[in-house]
Design a protein around this motif. Structure first.
Motif, short mmCIF file in Angstrom:
data_model
loop_
_atom_site.label_atom_id
_atom_site.label_comp_id
_atom_site.label_asym_id
_atom_site.label_seq_id
_atom_site.Cartn_x
_atom_site.Cartn_y
_atom_site.Cartn_z
N UNK A 1 13.19 -66.94 12.69
CA UNK A 1 14.63 -67.17 12.63
C UNK A 1 15.46 -65.91 12.43
N UNK A 2 14.84 -64.79 12.06
CA UNK A 2 15.60 -63.57 11.77
C UNK A 2 15.73 -62.69 13.02
N UNK A 3 16.94 -62.33 13.41
CA UNK A 3 17.11 -61.42 14.55
C UNK A 3 16.38 -60.10 14.30
N UNK A 4 15.74 -59.58 15.32
CA UNK A 4 14.93 -58.37 15.17
C UNK A 4 15.73 -57.21 14.59
N UNK A 5 16.99 -57.10 15.00
CA UNK A 5 17.80 -55.98 14.52
C UNK A 5 18.15 -56.09 13.04
N UNK A 6 17.99 -57.28 12.47
CA UNK A 6 18.28 -57.48 11.05
C UNK A 6 17.02 -57.54 10.19
N UNK A 7 15.87 -57.43 10.82
CA UNK A 7 14.61 -57.65 10.12
C UNK A 7 14.22 -56.50 9.20
N UNK A 8 13.63 -56.85 8.08
CA UNK A 8 13.07 -55.87 7.15
C UNK A 8 11.54 -55.83 7.27
N UNK A 9 10.99 -56.59 8.20
CA UNK A 9 9.54 -56.64 8.37
C UNK A 9 9.11 -55.61 9.40
N UNK A 10 8.18 -54.74 9.02
CA UNK A 10 7.70 -53.68 9.91
C UNK A 10 6.27 -53.98 10.33
N UNK A 11 6.01 -53.94 11.64
CA UNK A 11 4.67 -54.19 12.14
C UNK A 11 4.53 -55.60 12.66
N UNK A 12 3.31 -56.12 12.60
CA UNK A 12 3.01 -57.46 13.08
C UNK A 12 2.38 -58.29 11.97
N UNK A 13 2.43 -59.61 12.12
CA UNK A 13 1.89 -60.52 11.11
C UNK A 13 0.55 -61.07 11.59
N UNK A 14 -0.48 -60.87 10.81
CA UNK A 14 -1.80 -61.41 11.13
C UNK A 14 -1.79 -62.93 11.03
N UNK A 15 -2.38 -63.59 12.01
CA UNK A 15 -2.51 -65.05 11.99
C UNK A 15 -3.97 -65.42 12.21
N UNK A 16 -4.35 -66.57 11.67
CA UNK A 16 -5.76 -66.95 11.67
C UNK A 16 -6.11 -67.82 12.88
N UNK A 17 -5.80 -67.31 14.08
CA UNK A 17 -6.18 -68.02 15.29
C UNK A 17 -6.36 -66.99 16.40
N UNK A 18 -6.52 -67.46 17.63
CA UNK A 18 -6.87 -66.57 18.74
C UNK A 18 -5.77 -65.56 19.07
N UNK A 19 -4.55 -65.76 18.56
CA UNK A 19 -3.48 -64.80 18.84
C UNK A 19 -3.68 -63.50 18.08
N UNK A 20 -4.32 -63.53 16.94
CA UNK A 20 -4.60 -62.40 16.04
C UNK A 20 -3.34 -61.96 15.30
N UNK A 21 -2.26 -61.69 16.04
CA UNK A 21 -1.03 -61.27 15.36
C UNK A 21 0.18 -61.70 16.18
N UNK A 22 1.31 -61.83 15.49
CA UNK A 22 2.57 -62.14 16.15
C UNK A 22 3.65 -61.20 15.63
#
Length: 325
Positions: free
Chosen positions: A209-230
């Protein structure tokens, strides 16, 4: 349907058989964990079957109203993502081994993703990532503290050694989907911390829900499925898994001298047993390719690409369904 809720289920053992029977009768597959502290898991089935399961869990089944208000997310796939149905009994749905932490009775203050930036930008807030080290390595919030834990049970030691209830008056925490930091917030409150906050819906909801330009999250998020990260917008990330040790790998990891596709990576460079197993797997993949047939592990990228396309095509439908819950 992905679901979790901390709720008092002292009859978890008695609930296992009817829950498993209901799921199997509707062709539902996946894994659900039952424990005296609640329920956690992900299952898949036809839309009608999943609707019936929701009715069973929240209204008509043996749970009564104990699961009402559970954190529940719906998504779609063209093919069944699970091979079988399993209902498992465990002492905890999130293993911390701290009986004093009881999220069904007391948790910290939920913070909506839209309000998260304002909170963590404050100088008087200590920001803590409750995930494990290999997850943090792919991405985290700016200025977040990394406990460097290999498993969640080590979080207690981190708190004892690094946080002080008299000094750290405001503590904000986050995790992948919300469940781990919900228990962590309950634990901190039991240890005398007075103002404890946690990100509702976790990193995944924030990235959605957070616009990328407003995000404070750096990098990618690990997920526990075949995508590996989002990444932002839950778009498919660039991380892959080492097929020897299952550690997530960044582009830098894949450029490391100890990386060999399908065989080894910087995190398992000295593990001969893992390398031998990976070499045999790679051999079988090569044989399958010569025969013109697909090896099981060879489909991972194709599955991830389909998942990404499906995510984009049906995102609005998922959001609409989630907003109704």
């Amino acid at each position: 349907m992905a679901i979790y809720k901390f709720a008092s289920l002292p009859d978890a053992e008695a609930l296992k058989a009817p829950l498993a029977a209901f799921c199997c009768s509707g062709g539902i597959k996946g894994t659900l964990i039952l424990a005296p502290e609640g329920i956690n898991g992900t299952v898949a089935g036809s839309p009608d079957a999943i609707d019936a399961l929701a009715e069973f869990l929240f209204v008509s089944g043996p749970f009564g109203d104990r699961l009402v208000g559970a954190e529940t997310k719906y998504s779609f796939a063209e093919e069944a993502p699970f091979l079988r149905m399993k209902v498992r009994l465990k002492p905890e749905i999130v293993t911390l081994r701290a009986p004093e932490a009881d999220p069904s009775k007391r948790v910290g203050t939920y913070v909506e993703p839209e309000d998260w930036n304002e909170l963590i930008d404050r100088n008087d807030v200590v920001l803590v990532d409750t995930r494990n080290d290999y997850e943090v390595g792919l991405g985290t919030f700016q200025r977040a503290l990394d406990p460097k834990t290999a498993s969640f049970v080590e979080f207690k030691d981190y708190v004892a050694k690094n946080l002080d209830s008299a000094r750290d008056k405001k503590v904000a925490m986050f995790c992948t989907g919300g469940i781990r930091c919900e228990k962590a917030s309950s634990y901190l409150l039991s240890q005398g911390f007075e103002e404890v906050f946690h990100l509702k819906g976790g990193i995944l909801k924030y990235l959605e829900v957070t616009p990328k330009e407003e995000s404070r999250f750096a990098g990618e998020c690990f997920v526990f499925d075949e995508r590996v990260s989002v990444g932002h917008g839950l778009e498919l990330g660039s991380a892959t898994l080492c097929r020897a040790c299952r550690h997530p790998l960044t582009e830098a990891d894949r450029d490391h001298k100890d990386f060999a596709e399908g065989l080894s990576c910087p995190y398992c460079a000295g593990d001969t047993a893992k390398h031998e197993a990976a070499a045999e797997r790679q051999h079988q993949m090569d044989l399958a390719k010569k025969r013109g047939t697909a090896h099981l592990g060879d489909a991972v990228k194709e599955i991830a690409a389909r998942a990404k396309a499906e995510k984009i095509a049906r995102a609005e439908e998922s959001r609409a369904r989630n907003s109704e819950g």
